[in-house]
Design a protein around this motif. Structure first.
Motif, PDB file in Angstrom:
ATOM      1  N   THR A 186       0.802  -1.225   0.000  1.00 19.68           N
ATOM      2  CA  THR A 186       0.000   0.000   0.000  1.00 19.68           C
ATOM      3  C   THR A 186       0.832   1.271   0.000  1.00 19.68           C
ATOM      4  O   THR A 186       0.284   2.360  -0.182  1.00 19.68           O
ATOM      5  N   GLY A 187       2.131   1.149   0.265  1.00 17.83           N
ATOM      6  CA  GLY A 187       2.966   2.334   0.357  1.00 17.83           C
ATOM      7  C   GLY A 187       2.812   3.064   1.676  1.00 17.83           C
ATOM      8  O   GLY A 187       3.255   4.196   1.829  1.00 17.83           O
ATOM      9  N   LYS A 188       2.190   2.411   2.628  1.00 20.53           N
ATOM     10  CA  LYS A 188       2.013   2.980   3.970  1.00 20.53           C
ATOM     11  C   LYS A 188       3.048   2.377   4.906  1.00 20.53           C
ATOM     12  O   LYS A 188       3.630   1.356   4.610  1.00 20.53           O
ATOM     13  N   THR A 189       3.258   3.001   6.032  1.00 18.54           N
ATOM     14  CA  THR A 189       4.165   2.428   7.022  1.00 18.54           C
ATOM     15  C   THR A 189       3.454   1.283   7.740  1.00 18.54           C
ATOM     16  O   THR A 189       2.215   1.210   7.740  1.00 18.54           O
ATOM     17  N   VAL A 190       4.227   0.424   8.358  1.00 13.65           N
ATOM     18  CA  VAL A 190       3.645  -0.668   9.147  1.00 13.65           C
ATOM     19  C   VAL A 190       2.777  -0.083  10.252  1.00 13.65           C
ATOM     20  O   VAL A 190       1.666  -0.574  10.511  1.00 13.65           O
ATOM     21  N   GLU A 191       3.246   0.986  10.876  1.00 12.20           N
ATOM     22  CA  GLU A 191       2.469   1.627  11.948  1.00 12.20           C
ATOM     23  C   GLU A 191       1.125   2.132  11.421  1.00 12.20           C
ATOM     24  O   GLU A 191       0.094   1.940  12.063  1.00 12.20           O
ATOM     25  N   LYS A 192       1.119   2.753  10.244  1.00  5.72           N
ATOM     26  CA  LYS A 192      -0.128   3.266   9.664  1.00  5.72           C
ATOM     27  C   LYS A 192      -1.071   2.124   9.326  1.00  5.72           C
ATOM     28  O   LYS A 192      -2.273   2.205   9.577  1.00  5.72           O
ATOM     29  N   VAL A 193      -0.532   1.025   8.781  1.00 10.32           N
ATOM     30  CA  VAL A 193      -1.362  -0.141   8.476  1.00 10.32           C
ATOM     31  C   VAL A 193      -2.013  -0.657   9.751  1.00 10.32           C
ATOM     32  O   VAL A 193      -3.221  -0.923   9.776  1.00 10.32           O
ATOM     33  N   ARG A 194      -1.250  -0.773  10.811  1.00 10.90           N
ATOM     34  CA  ARG A 194      -1.798  -1.255  12.084  1.00 10.90           C
ATOM     35  C   ARG A 194      -2.856  -0.297  12.619  1.00 10.90           C
ATOM     36  O   ARG A 194      -3.887  -0.728  13.137  1.00 10.90           O
ATOM     37  N   ASP A 195      -2.601   1.005  12.504  1.00 14.33           N
ATOM     38  CA  ASP A 195      -3.576   2.006  12.954  1.00 14.33           C
ATOM     39  C   ASP A 195      -4.887   1.867  12.187  1.00 14.33           C
ATOM     40  O   ASP A 195      -5.969   1.932  12.764  1.00 14.33           O
ATOM     41  N   VAL A 196      -4.781   1.684  10.880  1.00 14.88           N
ATOM     42  CA  VAL A 196      -5.976   1.550  10.042  1.00 14.88           C
ATOM     43  C   VAL A 196      -6.747   0.288  10.412  1.00 14.88           C
ATOM     44  O   VAL A 196      -7.972   0.316  10.569  1.00 14.88           O
ATOM     45  N   ILE A 197      -6.040  -0.816  10.567  1.00 14.51           N
ATOM     46  CA  ILE A 197      -6.692  -2.088  10.933  1.00 14.51           C
ATOM     47  C   ILE A 197      -7.372  -1.960  12.294  1.00 14.51           C
ATOM     48  O   ILE A 197      -8.526  -2.360  12.462  1.00 14.51           O
ATOM     49  N   ASP A 198      -6.669  -1.383  13.265  1.00 10.73           N
ATOM     50  CA  ASP A 198      -7.236  -1.213  14.602  1.00 10.73           C
ATOM     51  C   ASP A 198      -8.453  -0.298  14.582  1.00 10.73           C
ATOM     52  O   ASP A 198      -9.477  -0.595  15.199  1.00 10.73           O
TER      53      ASP A 198
END
Length: 70
Positions: A38-50
């Motif tokens: 997605t071109g997002k950071t791992v932290e951003k992916v986790r934030d979105v999922i959460d």
């Protein structure tokens, strides 16, 4: 309560990446794989999922459960 447009867009992007990964590999993607896709950071992916999970759970949770009816 309105869901922020940015969150909706990010959740849709991550979801598409999950679906593509499952179709190609037959497995659940890791957060790192989703970040790369997605071109997002791992932290951003986790934030979105959460955030998406909390939003879903909060709209699906019962308001009141009467356990006294036994």
């Amino acid at each position: 309560m309105a869901i922020p447009t940015g969150l909706v867009d990010a959740a849709a992007t991550v979801n598409r990446a999950v679906v593509r990964h499952r179709a190609r590999h037959g497995t659940e993607p890791t957060d790192a794989e989703l970040a790369a896709a997605t071109g997002k950071t791992v932290e951003k992916v986790r934030d979105v999922i959460d955030a998406a999970a909390v939003r879903f759970e909060s709209t699906e949770a019962p308001v009141f459960v009467d356990d006294s009816a036994g």
